[in-house]
Enzyme design. Sequence first.
Site, mmCIF file in Angstrom:
data_model
loop_
_atom_site.group_PDB
_atom_site.id
_atom_site.type_symbol
_atom_site.label_atom_id
_atom_site.label_comp_id
_atom_site.label_asym_id
_atom_site.label_seq_id
_atom_site.Cartn_x
_atom_site.Cartn_y
_atom_site.Cartn_z
ATOM 1 N N GLU A 1 43.846 40.188 41.342
ATOM 2 C CA GLU A 1 43.156 38.961 41.740
ATOM 3 C C GLU A 1 42.381 39.168 43.036
ATOM 4 O OE1 GLU A 1 44.178 34.233 42.420
ATOM 5 O OE2 GLU A 1 45.795 35.707 42.507
ATOM 6 N N GLU B 1 50.860 28.883 37.125
ATOM 7 C CA GLU B 1 49.462 28.495 37.016
ATOM 8 C C GLU B 1 48.991 28.766 35.589
ATOM 9 O OE1 GLU B 1 45.347 29.012 39.616
ATOM 10 O OE2 GLU B 1 47.226 29.861 40.307
#
Length: 903
Positions: A707, A437
């Site tokens: 996260e 990502e």
Amino acid sequence: MSVTAVRFEHHDRALGIGTGSPRLSWQVRTDDPGWAQTAYEVELDGSRRVRVDSSEQVLVPWPFEPLPSRTSASVRVRVEPGGEWSEPVTVETGLLRPGDWSAKFVSPRAIGGIGQRAPILTRSVTLRSGIVSARLYATAHGVYTATINGTRVGDEVLAPGWTSYEHRLRYQTHDVTSLLREGTNDVEVLLGNGWYRGRLAWTGRRALYGDRLALLAQLEVTYANGSTEVIGTDEQWSASESRIVSDDLYDGQHTDLTLGSSAGSQVEVVDADFGRLVAPEGPPVRITDVVPAVEVWSSPSGKTLVDFGQNLVGWVRLRVRDAHEVTVRHAEVLENGELGVRPLRSAKATDTYVLPGRTETVLEPSLTFHGFRYAEVSGVDDLRAEDLEAVVVHSDLRRTGWFSCSDPDLEKFHENVVWGMRGNFLDVPTDCPQRDERLGWTGDIQVFSPTASFLFDSAGFLRSWLADLAADQRPDGAVPFVIPDVLPGDDPAATAWGDAAVIVPWVLYQRFGDAEVLARQFDSMRGWVDKIASLTTNGVWSGGFQFGDWLDPAAPPDDPFAAKADHDVVATAYLVRSAELVARAAEVLGRDGSAYAELAARTREAFAREYVTESGRVLSDAPTVYAQAIEWALLPTGAQRSRAGQRLADLVRTNGFRIATGFVGTPLITDALTSAGYPHLAYRLLLERGCPSWLYPVTMGATTIWERWDSMLPDGSINPGEMTSFNHYALGAVADWMHRTVAGLAPGSPGYREMIVRPVPNAALTHAAARHETPFGEASVAWRRDGGRFTLDVVVPPGVTAKVQVPGGEKVEVRHGKHSWTVTDPCLGPQRVRTVRELIGSPRWEDAVSLLVSHGIADDAVDAAQRAGRYLDRPAPELADVLAMKTLSDGSTAKRALEKLPE
């Protein structure tokens, strides 16, 4: 009194800047408390001088005619009254017009294709004697590393970096004078895939910008007789294959040192738009640190594992002896004693090497990077910790902000925020640095930009990213979810993510005093607000795709969208916020922003009408919507605001002080509690150590921000969600509240021309401090509690005034210098105790328990619990747990209080 730190735009090194009229900034040092600048004078090249009557010293206009391309100038500044000239500082322009380039983009003709070895482009250049100066201007489709006569050019990593390549491509200016010599000079440039041709995102797509690597390089040499010589990339260059067999940012690099160089191959000119070329606005990616390995051991399966003690971004450098094939795999965490690679998804994050012999060799890649703390090394016998080190790379931003306090876990949390920013500010503000990502998600930087602007000088870095945002923005104003935009899809419009177009420029204006960024981004800001205003119904933004309060801890691992906060409420609140900021930006720029002020007012009314009850309840009854309503003034009456604050406090308490917000609510929750009169609950929320909380990862050994609130579960296993990272800065946005409220250092006007010093101390801490290198110089605030006294120390840099609220004392305004106040400790003052006592027996009795126990007043805490009459029939251990939940996570103070209870 002296002038120091003269800068051009936001550059610490002003070589090859992209404007001929760079704005100037400087700092002043003086011991005279009464001094104030009344004028300044700028000298150009030791001869021309311009005097300006002004007290400004940050980003003042260039007072001369614009400098042409390739022009080096020496500048000195002095200020009045009584100033001496600063030391001369050099600025040099780059190639400011497309016509300044005579070089052409060239690409290997027969080698260097997708799946082939990384190419090297070469040219031999014969130079005359009398070389005075030389510059190499270079960029690439892909990433490049240049050498001249075997010596590396510059110290950049992964140049030219990542921008919206269709619209903007950076070039670098290198001073190569010392690398050249009379006679033959060999120029070599290695090309890698980088972001241009490597894999991007999780779809497996590669070569999003093109399938051919290319180089643009222009060497300009000036001789003693005044003549110049220009050698640019053209058909005379040749290409050969390097020993790098494959390279990818996600998958890693494979290097075969047994391979020889291939015979020279031809290059050909490829079409390219030179109007895309721009000079950098911020610093490049560089090697900024080297971290030694702390431990090497064998895993349960017999693998050799290495721990570097810190989750970081970069690569492993290792020294090997008597090895033939070496493989290095990377991961952020361990699971069941082995590398935890599931969070990498499809990213291989593996570097491999084939060696020609059994001699000692130092191995490291150059065309990739990884996010990792741990490595698995195979193919090396008797590996020792001293043979390995982790090379840390990120955009080389200057550190400008620091925080400290009496709680070691909170200090560690702040350190984790810093490391998370370092790892993810790698040319663009990415979400994470390890999996498939690593994209510039707009929502993440929107919430984190205030913290980023305090910790590092990120102005130039974020200005560049905002230019890409404007370039990639849709014609109708919609803002892509990631910048640069590499995700397929039509008409993206998601609140909190697209609002980065408005909020990030405003933050840069507030923190750095840069009004020009508002001017440059104003059409982009306005375009986004116009877009979302067009999506409203009955004045509110309802329906359509939204990320919402992303990663609310109550959401299931496989459904991060499922937040408690209603998506429409969150979206409409952001419309008010962004419309209001566009109106303010227009006012700063001298434009008419009345339409946006009216839009904000109408939407605020619609928000109250559609989503707020008369008693102050907000639809979905979630902490995030109350935090938005309180902080952004979305409640029309004082009674509603008061009740909303009470409800937010109730939600925080009944949740056991565990966090209950996602990306949207987390930056606002502690501010909202403080604004509503519950700063003790904000502290209690911040200092909670159970899961989910800010400090829970610290108790689990985290060295960066996660996260998810529970990226690692309490049993040490990795969160089962498909999307899990251990290096994500967004949830670290609360550090901004720590700087402004815990320590008490905040900007009061753009660029810190005025400081606000308003610490809100709490008995949980005995001291706290923050210091920040403002555009005017270093400011600091420090407080300590000792022996019933509270001492506040403040340092204000010259050119700045500070409005100081001494806790429990006076409000004063001071100018530059050192200032100190000592008052009765407001955390233990008699009035505070009386106020708390008055709460006992009221619906807010739990606040009384929380405050009294956190203050260590055991008798009053027990008294509060007994008078409440709710837990008298419970055994002491259970009551201890209840008090612990309401007050301190370890329950030690509560349990000490319970010792006074009868059997």
